[in-house]
Design a protein around this motif. Sequence first.
Motif, short mmCIF file in Angstrom:
data_model
loop_
_atom_site.label_atom_id
_atom_site.label_comp_id
_atom_site.label_asym_id
_atom_site.label_seq_id
_atom_site.Cartn_x
_atom_site.Cartn_y
_atom_site.Cartn_z
N THR A 175 0.82 -1.21 0.00
CA THR A 175 0.00 0.00 0.00
C THR A 175 0.85 1.26 0.00
O THR A 175 0.49 2.25 -0.58
CB THR A 175 -0.90 0.05 1.25
OG1 THR A 175 -0.06 0.12 2.41
CG2 THR A 175 -1.77 -1.18 1.34
N PRO B 100 1.30 7.47 2.74
CA PRO B 100 0.73 8.68 2.14
C PRO B 100 1.86 9.63 1.72
O PRO B 100 2.96 9.57 2.29
CB PRO B 100 -0.06 9.30 3.30
CG PRO B 100 -0.31 8.18 4.25
CD PRO B 100 0.88 7.30 4.15
N ARG C 128 1.28 4.13 -9.44
CA ARG C 128 0.58 3.43 -8.36
C ARG C 128 0.34 2.01 -8.84
O ARG C 128 0.32 1.76 -10.06
CB ARG C 128 -0.78 4.09 -8.05
CG ARG C 128 -0.71 5.49 -7.46
CD ARG C 128 0.02 5.58 -6.14
NE ARG C 128 -0.45 4.61 -5.16
CZ ARG C 128 0.19 4.36 -4.02
NH1 ARG C 128 1.32 4.97 -3.75
NH2 ARG C 128 -0.29 3.48 -3.18
N GLY D 237 -8.70 -0.19 -6.52
CA GLY D 237 -8.86 0.73 -5.39
C GLY D 237 -7.87 1.88 -5.39
O GLY D 237 -7.99 2.81 -4.60
N LEU E 222 -5.72 5.12 -7.26
CA LEU E 222 -6.04 6.20 -8.20
C LEU E 222 -4.75 6.68 -8.85
O LEU E 222 -3.82 7.10 -8.15
CB LEU E 222 -6.69 7.37 -7.46
CG LEU E 222 -8.07 7.09 -6.86
CD1 LEU E 222 -8.48 8.22 -5.93
CD2 LEU E 222 -9.10 6.93 -7.98
N GLU F 174 -9.55 -1.39 0.86
CA GLU F 174 -8.51 -1.33 -0.18
C GLU F 174 -8.82 -0.27 -1.24
O GLU F 174 -8.62 -0.48 -2.44
CB GLU F 174 -8.31 -2.70 -0.84
CG GLU F 174 -7.81 -3.78 0.10
CD GLU F 174 -6.39 -3.54 0.63
OE1 GLU F 174 -5.66 -2.71 0.06
OE2 GLU F 174 -6.04 -4.17 1.63
N THR F 175 -9.32 0.89 -0.81
CA THR F 175 -9.56 2.01 -1.74
C THR F 175 -8.83 3.25 -1.22
O THR F 175 -8.70 3.44 -0.01
CB THR F 175 -11.06 2.32 -1.89
OG1 THR F 175 -11.62 2.56 -0.61
CG2 THR F 175 -11.81 1.19 -2.58
N SER F 176 -8.41 4.07 -2.14
CA SER F 176 -7.59 5.24 -1.83
C SER F 176 -8.42 6.52 -1.98
O SER F 176 -9.63 6.48 -2.22
CB SER F 176 -6.41 5.28 -2.78
OG SER F 176 -6.88 5.38 -4.11
N VAL G 187 -7.67 10.87 -3.31
CA VAL G 187 -6.70 11.89 -3.68
C VAL G 187 -7.31 13.26 -3.40
O VAL G 187 -8.50 13.50 -3.66
CB VAL G 187 -6.22 11.71 -5.15
CG1 VAL G 187 -7.32 11.97 -6.16
CG2 VAL G 187 -5.01 12.58 -5.45
N VAL H 155 -3.78 9.54 -0.39
CA VAL H 155 -4.05 8.66 0.74
C VAL H 155 -4.19 7.24 0.17
O VAL H 155 -5.19 6.94 -0.47
CB VAL H 155 -5.35 9.06 1.47
CG1 VAL H 155 -5.60 8.16 2.67
CG2 VAL H 155 -5.32 10.52 1.89
N PRO H 156 -3.19 6.39 0.35
CA PRO H 156 -3.26 5.04 -0.25
C PRO H 156 -4.35 4.21 0.42
O PRO H 156 -4.85 4.57 1.49
CB PRO H 156 -1.88 4.45 0.06
CG PRO H 156 -1.01 5.58 0.49
CD PRO H 156 -1.94 6.60 1.10
N PRO H 157 -4.71 3.09 -0.21
CA PRO H 157 -5.64 2.16 0.42
C PRO H 157 -5.21 1.82 1.85
O PRO H 157 -4.03 1.78 2.15
CB PRO H 157 -5.54 0.91 -0.47
CG PRO H 157 -5.18 1.45 -1.82
CD PRO H 157 -4.28 2.62 -1.54
N ARG H 158 -6.19 1.61 2.72
CA ARG H 158 -6.00 1.17 4.12
C ARG H 158 -5.74 2.29 5.11
O ARG H 158 -5.65 2.04 6.31
CB ARG H 158 -4.89 0.11 4.27
CG ARG H 158 -5.09 -1.15 3.44
CD ARG H 158 -4.04 -2.20 3.75
NE ARG H 158 -4.14 -2.71 5.13
CZ ARG H 158 -5.09 -3.53 5.55
NH1 ARG H 158 -6.00 -3.96 4.72
NH2 ARG H 158 -5.12 -3.93 6.81
N TRP H 159 -5.60 3.55 4.65
CA TRP H 159 -5.28 4.64 5.58
C TRP H 159 -6.52 5.46 5.92
O TRP H 159 -7.09 6.13 5.05
CB TRP H 159 -4.22 5.56 4.97
CG TRP H 159 -2.85 4.95 4.93
CD1 TRP H 159 -2.39 4.06 4.00
CD2 TRP H 159 -1.78 5.16 5.86
NE1 TRP H 159 -1.09 3.71 4.30
CE2 TRP H 159 -0.69 4.37 5.44
CE3 TRP H 159 -1.64 5.93 7.02
CZ2 TRP H 159 0.52 4.34 6.13
CZ3 TRP H 159 -0.43 5.90 7.70
CH2 TRP H 159 0.63 5.11 7.25
N ALA I 226 -11.33 13.21 -4.63
CA ALA I 226 -11.90 12.15 -5.49
C ALA I 226 -11.55 10.79 -4.89
O ALA I 226 -10.41 10.59 -4.42
CB ALA I 226 -11.35 12.26 -6.91
N PRO J 28 -12.91 6.28 -5.09
CA PRO J 28 -13.73 5.32 -5.83
C PRO J 28 -15.17 5.26 -5.33
O PRO J 28 -15.42 5.33 -4.12
CB PRO J 28 -13.01 3.99 -5.59
CG PRO J 28 -11.59 4.37 -5.34
CD PRO J 28 -11.67 5.67 -4.57
#
Lengths: 195, 195
Positions: free
Chosen positions: A2, A5, A60, A65, A67, B95-97, B99, B131-135, B153, B155
């Motif tokens: 992951t 940030p 990325r 999931g 972006l 598991e979604t980010s 931005v 902000v990556p997935p999981r944060w 923005a 998902p």
Amino acid sequence: MTGKPYTFDILLDEGTLSNYDNHLVRKLSDLKGYFNDREAYQSMLGVEEAVLYDVYELHRPELAGELLHGISIIHPGKVGSEYFMTKGHFHTVIETSEVYHCLKGEGVMIMETPEGEWAVEPLSSGKVLYVPPRWAHRSVNTGADEDLVMFFAYPGNAGHDYGSIERQGFRQLVTEIDGKLELVKNPRWLRPEER
Amino acid sequence: MTGKPYTFDILLDEGTLSNYDNHLVRKLSDLKGYFNDREAYQSMLGVEEAVLYDVYELHRPELAGELLHGISIIHPGKVGSEYFMTKGHFHTVIETSEVYHCLKGEGVMIMETPEGEWAVEPLSSGKVLYVPPRWAHRSVNTGADEDLVMFFAYPGNAGHDYGSIERQGFRQLVTEIDGKLELVKNPRWLRPEER
């Protein structure tokens, strides 16, 4: 996987990012066959190898999931009467969207679906454009002498499908006629049932 | 279902969008239990019902290929020594980010993972934050008298999970001590193995 940030700055005056790991440069020779006026294209290519657009982005993982994000900079200019533009593409995973935030300049986004529906939306500083799933999209700089700069974000798994756009372009050409923006029917464009 | 492409303007001076279909208003009373200084919170609530932040956004189908997008506006102020902030949340689909593009003001994003890893990133005009997935993430306005405005923005299928943040907050409090920003250990925060 992951990662942490992170932040970076959009350096609008310099036309770049304070941090990036991919810089795509598209020159006139990279868009062979894309502009309608083949003669104007060839004679321009003989004089100078113009840069049509730059993309700065951060890699990325190519996962749904994530972006992908960065900026695209379409430079001002024309090939014949047709404005400088990006190649344009569908997403390979066609049910994925893209969002743009225009930061500088003037332009349009020209869009179409595989079914032949089409749309054109104006771009200027402060405008957000949403390209829903299924819509191919091409950025066009219609300004006289300023870059068109846009922040973009789209799902990490989207991918780029240049195929049908490379073969026949979009349904409309974005041209300047008598100093004015005019949409002109693309003579090479075929309806889905004619392809 | 996919709909047509559309544009709208970010009206930065007015602090709104030219077009939106959802306006979320979070007042002091909506953040009961979120600020560390309970006494300061109660006495402030007795005087005025402050608006801590606004979100303007456009609905999209809650699908992975779509992108929810809009602006968030965190107003300036403090509860005790703790700056005005958003509730903060994980995404339900973890598991979604997300931005962010900061358009105005000064602040920080405070973030952490379910495993207890944490990060703080600065926000100011022109900065992009990934902000990556999981944060989990919370926006904090650390400016003296200006709104913190960000375009975001993420998902369409992400969802919001307020649970663990509502119970115990983030690991660090973002406070002002002697006129300076200071991160202070949150006394209510428990390590994953202590919860």
